[in-house]
Design a protein around this motif. Structure first.
Motif, mmCIF file in Angstrom:
data_model
loop_
_atom_site.group_PDB
_atom_site.id
_atom_site.type_symbol
_atom_site.label_atom_id
_atom_site.label_comp_id
_atom_site.label_asym_id
_atom_site.label_seq_id
_atom_site.Cartn_x
_atom_site.Cartn_y
_atom_site.Cartn_z
ATOM 1 N N ASN A 193 0.838 -1.192 0.000
ATOM 2 C CA ASN A 193 0.000 0.000 0.000
ATOM 3 C C ASN A 193 0.878 1.248 0.000
ATOM 4 O OD1 ASN A 193 -2.376 -1.527 0.142
ATOM 5 N ND2 ASN A 193 -2.218 -1.662 2.385
ATOM 6 N N PRO A 194 0.361 2.370 -0.493
ATOM 7 C CA PRO A 194 1.163 3.603 -0.533
ATOM 8 C C PRO A 194 1.710 4.015 0.830
ATOM 9 C CG PRO A 194 -0.809 3.848 -1.864
ATOM 10 C CD PRO A 194 -0.957 2.546 -1.132
ATOM 11 N N ASP A 195 0.970 3.721 1.900
ATOM 12 C CA ASP A 195 1.409 4.144 3.234
ATOM 13 C C ASP A 195 2.150 3.047 3.999
ATOM 14 O OD1 ASP A 195 -0.822 2.573 3.422
ATOM 15 O OD2 ASP A 195 -1.740 3.704 5.063
ATOM 16 N N THR A 196 2.418 1.913 3.347
ATOM 17 C CA THR A 196 3.177 0.841 4.000
ATOM 18 C C THR A 196 4.655 1.209 4.063
ATOM 19 O OG1 THR A 196 1.652 -0.890 3.265
ATOM 20 C CG2 THR A 196 3.873 -1.585 3.881
ATOM 21 N N MET A 197 5.247 1.097 5.238
ATOM 22 C CA MET A 197 6.670 1.380 5.414
ATOM 23 C C MET A 197 7.464 0.131 5.035
ATOM 24 S SD MET A 197 8.944 3.663 6.247
ATOM 25 C CE MET A 197 7.914 4.941 6.991
ATOM 26 N N ALA A 198 8.314 0.251 4.018
ATOM 27 C CA ALA A 198 9.095 -0.886 3.520
ATOM 28 C C ALA A 198 10.540 -0.782 3.997
ATOM 29 C CB ALA A 198 9.048 -0.938 2.000
ATOM 30 N N ILE A 199 10.982 -1.808 4.722
ATOM 31 C CA ILE A 199 12.350 -1.869 5.234
ATOM 32 C C ILE A 199 13.121 -2.880 4.399
ATOM 33 C CG2 ILE A 199 13.773 -2.517 7.215
ATOM 34 C CD1 ILE A 199 11.421 -1.600 8.973
ATOM 35 N N LEU A 200 14.271 -2.481 3.884
ATOM 36 C CA LEU A 200 15.013 -3.303 2.929
ATOM 37 C C LEU A 200 16.343 -3.791 3.492
ATOM 38 C CD1 LEU A 200 15.297 -4.357 -0.046
ATOM 39 C CD2 LEU A 200 16.434 -2.181 -0.555
ATOM 40 N N PHE A 201 16.628 -5.073 3.250
ATOM 41 C CA PHE A 201 17.945 -5.671 3.504
ATOM 42 C C PHE A 201 18.430 -6.251 2.188
ATOM 43 C CE2 PHE A 201 20.485 -9.461 3.931
ATOM 44 C CZ PHE A 201 21.367 -9.227 4.970
ATOM 45 N N VAL A 202 19.663 -5.934 1.797
ATOM 46 C CA VAL A 202 20.268 -6.496 0.590
ATOM 47 C C VAL A 202 21.641 -7.038 0.959
ATOM 48 C CG1 VAL A 202 21.129 -6.045 -1.740
ATOM 49 C CG2 VAL A 202 19.081 -4.862 -0.928
ATOM 50 N N GLY A 203 21.875 -8.318 0.697
ATOM 51 C CA GLY A 203 23.201 -8.848 0.999
ATOM 52 C C GLY A 203 23.254 -10.357 0.968
ATOM 53 N N LYS A 204 24.458 -10.874 0.817
ATOM 54 C CA LYS A 204 24.694 -12.306 0.919
ATOM 55 C C LYS A 204 24.417 -12.738 2.352
ATOM 56 C CE LYS A 204 26.404 -16.308 -0.510
ATOM 57 N NZ LYS A 204 25.734 -17.131 -1.516
ATOM 58 N N LEU A 205 23.700 -13.841 2.526
ATOM 59 C CA LEU A 205 23.286 -14.265 3.863
ATOM 60 C C LEU A 205 24.373 -15.086 4.560
ATOM 61 C CD1 LEU A 205 19.535 -15.121 3.204
ATOM 62 C CD2 LEU A 205 20.544 -12.980 3.994
ATOM 63 N N TRP A 206 25.514 -14.427 4.790
ATOM 64 C CA TRP A 206 26.572 -15.012 5.605
ATOM 65 C C TRP A 206 26.214 -14.821 7.081
ATOM 66 C CZ3 TRP A 206 29.589 -17.938 2.870
ATOM 67 C CH2 TRP A 206 29.990 -17.570 1.577
ATOM 68 N N PRO A 207 26.764 -15.642 7.978
ATOM 69 C CA PRO A 207 26.474 -15.454 9.411
ATOM 70 C C PRO A 207 26.779 -14.049 9.910
ATOM 71 C CG PRO A 207 27.495 -17.594 9.071
ATOM 72 C CD PRO A 207 27.538 -16.889 7.740
ATOM 73 N N HIS A 208 27.898 -13.451 9.443
ATOM 74 C CA HIS A 208 28.263 -12.137 9.977
ATOM 75 C C HIS A 208 27.341 -11.015 9.494
ATOM 76 C CE1 HIS A 208 30.587 -11.990 6.126
ATOM 77 N NE2 HIS A 208 30.277 -10.708 6.176
ATOM 78 N N LYS A 209 26.524 -11.280 8.477
ATOM 79 C CA LYS A 209 25.544 -10.269 8.056
ATOM 80 C C LYS A 209 24.386 -10.176 9.050
ATOM 81 C CE LYS A 209 27.517 -9.088 4.133
ATOM 82 N NZ LYS A 209 28.033 -7.725 3.868
ATOM 83 N N ASP A 210 24.223 -11.230 9.853
ATOM 84 C CA ASP A 210 23.313 -11.239 11.005
ATOM 85 C C ASP A 210 21.883 -10.835 10.653
ATOM 86 O OD1 ASP A 210 22.636 -11.711 13.618
ATOM 87 O OD2 ASP A 210 23.246 -9.728 14.338
ATOM 88 N N VAL A 211 21.352 -11.407 9.592
ATOM 89 C CA VAL A 211 19.976 -11.095 9.201
ATOM 90 C C VAL A 211 18.978 -11.537 10.272
ATOM 91 C CG1 VAL A 211 19.544 -13.260 7.960
ATOM 92 C CG2 VAL A 211 18.366 -11.172 7.246
ATOM 93 N N LEU A 212 19.360 -12.509 11.113
ATOM 94 C CA LEU A 212 18.441 -12.999 12.147
ATOM 95 C C LEU A 212 18.101 -11.914 13.167
ATOM 96 C CD1 LEU A 212 19.715 -16.641 12.858
ATOM 97 C CD2 LEU A 212 17.990 -15.848 11.229
ATOM 98 N N THR A 213 19.038 -11.004 13.425
ATOM 99 C CA THR A 213 18.736 -9.903 14.348
ATOM 100 C C THR A 213 17.626 -9.021 13.787
ATOM 101 O OG1 THR A 213 20.900 -9.855 15.429
ATOM 102 C CG2 THR A 213 19.684 -7.794 15.388
#
Length: 372
Positions: A193-213
């Protein structure tokens, strides 16, 4: 000058090589650039070769790279400068032939953060100590040593008593820029939706990228901001763990996962905030790409990140999902701060230029030749 580049073409290093070579090929001081490389098929960066001056001599997988390079060792004597970018073992081969026998200067660009694994126990600590031994050889046998940030340069001084040259990576601001048409199309495709706040992550999913946090922060954010989507662009070793975490937390309808994006700039344009929870970076091209597209950045306060992001973002404690959630909630609810960070992101991105980086490398090559 005739330059030989020995490198890999994976991920951020591949982007660095392709963009640097593109700009170097425009310099009148550069006669030719030959690239001796390896890449994993899944990670290979599409490499556009500028007309005339540049050619890729080898580009096999990592296991065939050293034998292929060994076959080409005799031909390396024709170059004025060898630019070593990755593979410490390859450096040994090159140094003991071109460096010692033919006295061809070697310029090394280091993409590692020295000492990061040494303090760890077990196999990681052992690998870290072995890597450190290789790195020391590269440091003291290179004619010129280059790193990407002042933060890493200080680390080299502390650990090895050597002061490297700092050359920032750049960003292609003609490619990475906000595009309203792309924003509308990608948000329609993702059913935002136009008012939806979109949060973006871009990156290789290595452990040190810590996407789980980031994933762990989502339920906490939703308690205060329910009109929100998190978009994950990336694949890698942590992919399955991430999917399991999303399912366990029951947040599937709030998270969009794409292993690959045909045009990542569309996602940068379609997003509202860029988040990178990585606990370790040598530079982090995605931060600069996001800023060039006008996105406020939320990232960790460790390693090189504060130096790259500057005042164009908010920083949180690595691995602390509560702190990350608070930063996102605060930014979503403070429109004045949000607009201020958007402007600062665009200004900050202007400090990173591939053209400037190429000019600095040309100067470094000449200085290396002068001390041949």
């Amino acid at each position: 000058m005739r330059i030989a580049i020995i490198t890999k073409l994976n991920g951020g290093v591949g982007t660095f090589v392709s963009q640097l070579v593109k700009e170097l090929s425009l310099h009148e001081d550069i006669e030719s650039i030959d690239i001796f490389a390896y890449s994993d098929d899944k990670l290979k960066v599409p490499f556009q070769i500028p007309d005339g001056k540049v050619k890729i001599v080898t580009n096999g997988n990592r296991w065939s790279f050293l034998p292929r390079l060994l076959l080409h060792i005799p031909s390396l004597r024709k170059y004025d400068v060898i630019h070593h970018i990755s593979s410490h073992v390859a450096f040994f081969l090159v140094y003991y032939t071109t460096g010692r026998v033919w006295r061809i200067p070697i310029v090394s660009t280091n993409h590692a953060h020295p000492g990061f694994k040494i303090s760890e126990g077990g196999i990681l600590g052992l690998l870290g100590r072995i890597e450190d031994l290789f790195l020391k050889f590269v440091i003291f046998k290179s004619k010129k040593l280059v790193v990407m940030t002042e933060t890493v340069a200080k680390r080299f001084i502390e650990m090895y008593g050597v002061k490297p040259i700092v050359v920032y990576h750049g960003v292609d601001r003609e490619h990475f820029k906000f595009d309203r048409s792309k924003r509308e199309k990608i948000r329609e495709k993702l059913k935002l939706n136009p008012d939806t706040m979109a949060i973006l992550f871009v990156g290789k999913l290595w452990p040190h990228k810590d996407v789980l946090t980031l994933i762990e922060a989502v339920p906490k954010i939703l308690r205060k901001c329910d009109n929100l989507k998190v978009i994950i662009i990336g694949d890698g070793p942590m992919y399955n763990d991430m999917i399991r975490k999303i399912e366990k937390l029951g947040i599937g309808k709030h998270v969009i996962v794409k292993k690959f994006a045909e045009d990542v700039t569309a996602y940068y344009s379609g997003a509202d905030i860029f988040v990178m929870p990585s606990v370790k970076e040598e530079f982090g091209l995605v931060y600069v790409e996001a800023m060039a597209c006008g996105l406020p950045v939320i990232a960790t306060n460790g390693h090189v990140v504060p130096e790259i992001v500057g005042d164009a973002g908010l920083l949180f404690e690595p691995g602390n999902s509560n702190d990350l959630a608070d930063k996102i909630i605060g930014l979503v609810n403070d429109r004045e701060l949000y607009e201020e960070l958007k402007k600062k992101s665009l200004e900050r991105a202007k400090q990173f230029s591939w053209k400037k980086a190429a000019e600095q490398y040309c100067k470094i090559y000449k200085e290396a030749l002068g001390g041949k």
